[in-house]
Design a protein around this motif. Structure first.
Motif, PDB file in Angstrom:
ATOM      1  N   MET A 155       0.513  -1.109  -0.015  1.00  0.00           N
ATOM      2  CA  MET A 155       0.105   0.161  -0.353  1.00  0.00           C
ATOM      3  C   MET A 155       0.999   1.178  -0.203  1.00  0.00           C
ATOM      4  SD  MET A 155      -3.218   0.834   0.126  1.00  0.00           S
ATOM      5  CE  MET A 155      -4.651   0.322   0.788  1.00  0.00           C
ATOM      6  N   LEU A 156      -0.043   2.248  -0.834  1.00  0.00           N
ATOM      7  CA  LEU A 156       1.522   3.632  -0.823  1.00  0.00           C
ATOM      8  C   LEU A 156       0.836   4.124  -0.019  1.00  0.00           C
ATOM      9  CD1 LEU A 156       0.794   4.997  -4.648  1.00  0.00           C
ATOM     10  CD2 LEU A 156       2.667   3.899  -3.917  1.00  0.00           C
ATOM     11  N   THR A 157       2.614   5.257   0.977  1.00  0.00           N
ATOM     12  CA  THR A 157       2.328   6.190   1.765  1.00  0.00           C
ATOM     13  C   THR A 157       1.867   7.274   1.331  1.00  0.00           C
ATOM     14  OG1 THR A 157       4.093   5.841   2.750  1.00  0.00           O
ATOM     15  CG2 THR A 157       2.321   4.569   3.737  1.00  0.00           C
ATOM     16  N   ASN A 158       1.208   7.769   0.937  1.00  0.00           N
ATOM     17  CA  ASN A 158       1.550   9.272   1.034  1.00  0.00           C
ATOM     18  C   ASN A 158       1.228  10.342   0.838  1.00  0.00           C
ATOM     19  OD1 ASN A 158      -0.586  11.515  -2.041  1.00  0.00           O
ATOM     20  ND2 ASN A 158       1.067  10.057  -2.569  1.00  0.00           N
TER      21      ASN A 158
ATOM     22  N   ILE B 236      12.478  14.886 -11.099  1.00  0.00           N
ATOM     23  CA  ILE B 236      12.252  15.690  -9.270  1.00  0.00           C
ATOM     24  C   ILE B 236      10.955  14.436  -9.116  1.00  0.00           C
ATOM     25  CG2 ILE B 236      12.566  18.179  -9.916  1.00  0.00           C
ATOM     26  CD1 ILE B 236       9.813  18.543 -11.220  1.00  0.00           C
ATOM     27  N   LEU B 237      10.474  13.484  -9.658  1.00  0.00           N
ATOM     28  CA  LEU B 237       9.538  12.464  -9.496  1.00  0.00           C
ATOM     29  C   LEU B 237       9.899  11.695  -7.820  1.00  0.00           C
ATOM     30  CD1 LEU B 237       7.702  10.809 -12.653  1.00  0.00           C
ATOM     31  CD2 LEU B 237       6.832  12.100 -11.230  1.00  0.00           C
ATOM     32  N   ARG B 238       9.305  11.651  -6.776  1.00  0.00           N
ATOM     33  CA  ARG B 238       9.265  10.912  -6.030  1.00  0.00           C
ATOM     34  C   ARG B 238       8.207   9.782  -5.112  1.00  0.00           C
ATOM     35  NH1 ARG B 238       8.409  15.826  -1.661  1.00  0.00           N
ATOM     36  NH2 ARG B 238       6.941  16.020  -3.738  1.00  0.00           N
TER      37      ARG B 238
ATOM     38  N   ASP C 175       4.503   2.773  -6.898  1.00  0.00           N
ATOM     39  CA  ASP C 175       4.928   4.243  -5.868  1.00  0.00           C
ATOM     40  C   ASP C 175       4.749   5.420  -6.555  1.00  0.00           C
ATOM     41  OD1 ASP C 175       7.581   2.220  -5.251  1.00  0.00           O
ATOM     42  OD2 ASP C 175       8.171   2.104  -7.229  1.00  0.00           O
ATOM     43  N   LEU C 176       3.582   5.265  -8.165  1.00  0.00           N
ATOM     44  CA  LEU C 176       3.181   6.955  -8.523  1.00  0.00           C
ATOM     45  C   LEU C 176       1.285   6.078  -8.352  1.00  0.00           C
ATOM     46  CD1 LEU C 176       5.671   7.642 -11.243  1.00  0.00           C
ATOM     47  CD2 LEU C 176       5.600   8.811  -8.501  1.00  0.00           C
ATOM     48  N   TYR C 177       1.024   6.901  -8.556  1.00  0.00           N
ATOM     49  CA  TYR C 177      -0.719   7.183  -8.037  1.00  0.00           C
ATOM     50  C   TYR C 177      -0.423   7.686 -10.213  1.00  0.00           C
ATOM     51  CZ  TYR C 177      -1.463   6.428  -3.402  1.00  0.00           C
ATOM     52  OH  TYR C 177      -1.092   6.160  -1.950  1.00  0.00           O
ATOM     53  N   VAL C 178      -0.954   7.024 -11.069  1.00  0.00           N
ATOM     54  CA  VAL C 178      -0.648   7.841 -12.257  1.00  0.00           C
ATOM     55  C   VAL C 178      -2.881   7.498 -12.379  1.00  0.00           C
ATOM     56  CG1 VAL C 178      -0.336   7.674 -13.981  1.00  0.00           C
ATOM     57  CG2 VAL C 178       0.816   6.744 -12.883  1.00  0.00           C
TER      58      VAL C 178
ATOM     59  N   SER D 162      -5.078   4.509  -7.809  1.00  0.00           N
ATOM     60  CA  SER D 162      -4.999   5.757  -8.463  1.00  0.00           C
ATOM     61  C   SER D 162      -6.072   6.465  -8.640  1.00  0.00           C
ATOM     62  CB  SER D 162      -4.106   5.811  -9.770  1.00  0.00           C
ATOM     63  OG  SER D 162      -2.777   5.111  -9.894  1.00  0.00           O
ATOM     64  N   ALA D 163      -6.879   6.315  -8.941  1.00  0.00           N
ATOM     65  CA  ALA D 163      -8.180   7.062  -9.951  1.00  0.00           C
ATOM     66  C   ALA D 163      -8.818   8.124  -8.331  1.00  0.00           C
ATOM     67  CB  ALA D 163      -9.270   6.390 -10.646  1.00  0.00           C
TER      68      ALA D 163
END
Ligand SMILES: NC(=O)c1ccc[n+]([C@@H]2O[C@H](COP(=O)([O-])OP(=O)(O)OC[C@H]3O[C@@H](n4cnc5c(N)ncnc54)[C@H](O)[C@@H]3O)[C@@H](O)[C@H]2O)c1
Length: 457
Positions: A1-4, A118-120, A154-157, A187-188
């Motif tokens: 699970m992403l921690t965002n 610069i993406l994190r 790692d990224l929501y797209v 992501s959505a």
């Protein structure tokens, strides 16, 4: 699970980076900035960045100037030429069409590449640009992977298209419903939550390719409908009846909604988006392609009518064209069918063209006065139904013209009013002159040329 970061910031106060500050990007950036976020607006145009830094906008859109001025002066919207680190990146760059009618995705390519360094982990990347089905999942995600971060993990797209109408953008950004397509459900959901700071319309969640297709098919539906109307106009001319009257009465059917014919379809959306489907599904998207070709053929069809109307004129035939933009009451010339018609007239030889359009400058059209422009002309061609052309003085026009001929491609004028002034009135889609005698020598019911119902205005 992403921690965002979005978890911590819970909706507002996030850092956003909107890439591409055109008709879509700037209003979007301004809406986020005026609803609690800190927005960096990025554009490759130094002119746009300079203007925005002063709190000014070059886009003429009701209400936008005030919101931009306020958000810039409050430090909530800043302008930069390169992307800055942010929690979410929103890509609003152009997706024009290549000469071979494929989508030019090079702007998306450059925009995505500009954020890679610069993406994190935990960032959102949102594509708003209209794109062929599969662009988000294939092109965008594969480029994002070059950052070392994995989209979906790692990224929501997501793909989050616009349905706004120029002239009402700020209102429609808020009230329109949206389709949000994530490469994962999470992501959505994240992207929907982000937009919920200003969107009041329904937001529907799906996968990214379905959302891309929804955007394209909305404009394709309209393109196909207009092509049907255009074909009907040609058929009715051949049959000696009035297509506008047919459409008006057919639309009284509770489940019929025919669009209107005209000299073609323009703009950067309806004239372009269907090709993005054809590109991916040539051979299957047969009706979509045919509709596109019918609409593209309309400037040539109008040209042929002009040639017939002016066949008796010796020497150079002078045509005054009213309206050059792709639709009424906007300043946008992109893909305008009228520009194509004018080029064809010029290429034909033996024609000179003078244009009048206070909205957009095309070869001096903006500063020209209608009653001066028609002086010595053989044809007055109403190409765009801008509101200022609705009430014109046909007697003054008649006095100045060298040959009293009017071609209305928009059913904007009343035949009776034009003819009373001594001009001959011709309407695209109408194959019969008013009050022409019937086959038995009697006077038939007039075919309603130049008569509009209130809903057509
Ligand atoms: N305008 C509309 O009504 C509308 C409606 C729905 C969808 N769209 C879609 O939205 C997208 C954007 O349309 P638009 O009308 O805003 O375009 P636009 O041409 O008005 O603006 C695009 C901006 O992006 C900038 N740009 C280009 N490459 C860049 C880069 N690498 N980095 C930063 N800035 C860059 C350009 O300088 C320009 O200012 C297109 O895909 C279009 O089809 C537009």
């Amino acid at each position: 699970m992403l921690t965002n970061l979005a978890d911590r910031l819970k909706g507002v106060g996030m850092k956003l980076c909107v890439i591409g500050l055109g008709y879509i990007g700037l209003p979007t950036a301004a809406m986020f900035a005026s609803n609690g976020h800190y927005v960096t607006g990025v554009d490759v145009s130094a002119r746009i960045i300079e203007a925005l830094s002063r709190g000014e906008t070059y886009i003429c859109e009701p209400g936008l100037g005030d919101v931009v001025h306020w958000t810039v002066s409050e430090g909530r919207l800043i302008a930069k030429e390169v992307p800055q680190p942010a929690d979410a990146y929103i890509i609003c760059v152009p997706t024009p069409i290549n000469p071979d009618r494929s989508a030019d995705l090079s702007y998306i390519d450059r925009a995505v590449r500009s954020i890679l360094p610069i993406l994190r982990k935990g960032n959102m990347v949102i594509l708003e640009s209209t794109s062929p089905p599969g662009t988000t999942r294939n092109l965008v995600c594969s480029m994002l992977s070059e950052s070392g971060l994995i989209p979906g993990r790692d990224l929501y797209v997501a793909y989050c298209p616009e349905r706004v109408l120029p002239g009402r953008i700020l209102k429609e950004l808020v009230s329109n419903s949206r389709v949000i397509g994530g490469i994962t459900k999470e992501s959505a959901i994240r992207v929907r939550d982000l937009y919920s700071c200003f969107v009041r319309g329904e937001m529907y969640i799906t996968d990214s390719t379905t959302a891309e297709m929804c955007k394209l098919v909305e404009n394709t539906y309209r393109d196909v409908n207009i092509a049907l109307a255009a074909e009907l106009a040609m058929i009715c001319e051949n049959l000696g009846i009035n297509a506008w009257e047919v459409i008006r009465y057919a639309n009284k059917h509770p489940r019929v909604n025919l669009h209107q014919p005209g000299p073609g379809v323009g703009g950067h959306c309806i004239a372009v988006d269907p090709w993005f489907i054809v590109q991916r599904q040539s051979g299957t998207a047969r009706m979509i392609e045919l509709a596109r070709r019918i609409n593209d053929s309309m400037p040539r069809y109008v040209l042929d009518r002009v040639k017939t109307l002016l066949k008796d004129i010796n020497g150079v035939r002078r045509v005054c064209v009213l309206g050059v933009t792709y639709k009424p009451n906007v300043d946008d010339l992109r893909e305008s069918p009228v520009v194509r018609l004018i080029s064809m007239l010029k290429a034909e030889g033996g024609y000179s063209v003078i244009t009048v359009d206070r909205h957009a400058d095309y070869e001096g059209s903006k500063g020209r006065e209608l009653y001066e422009a028609v002086r010595g002309c053989h044809l007055l061609l109403l190409a765009v139904n801008h509101r200022e052309f609705e009430h014109v003085d046909f007697r003054r026009i008649k006095e100045r013209m060298a040959y009293p001929c009017v071609l209305d491609t928009r059913n904007f004028w009343r035949a009776e009013e034009v003819e009373t002034a001594g001009l001959s009135y011709h309407l695209l889609g109408w194959g019969k002159e008013p009050n022409e005698e019937g086959p038995d020598g009697g006077v038939p019911i007039p075919a309603g040329g130049g008569v509009r119902s209130s809903e057509e205005r």
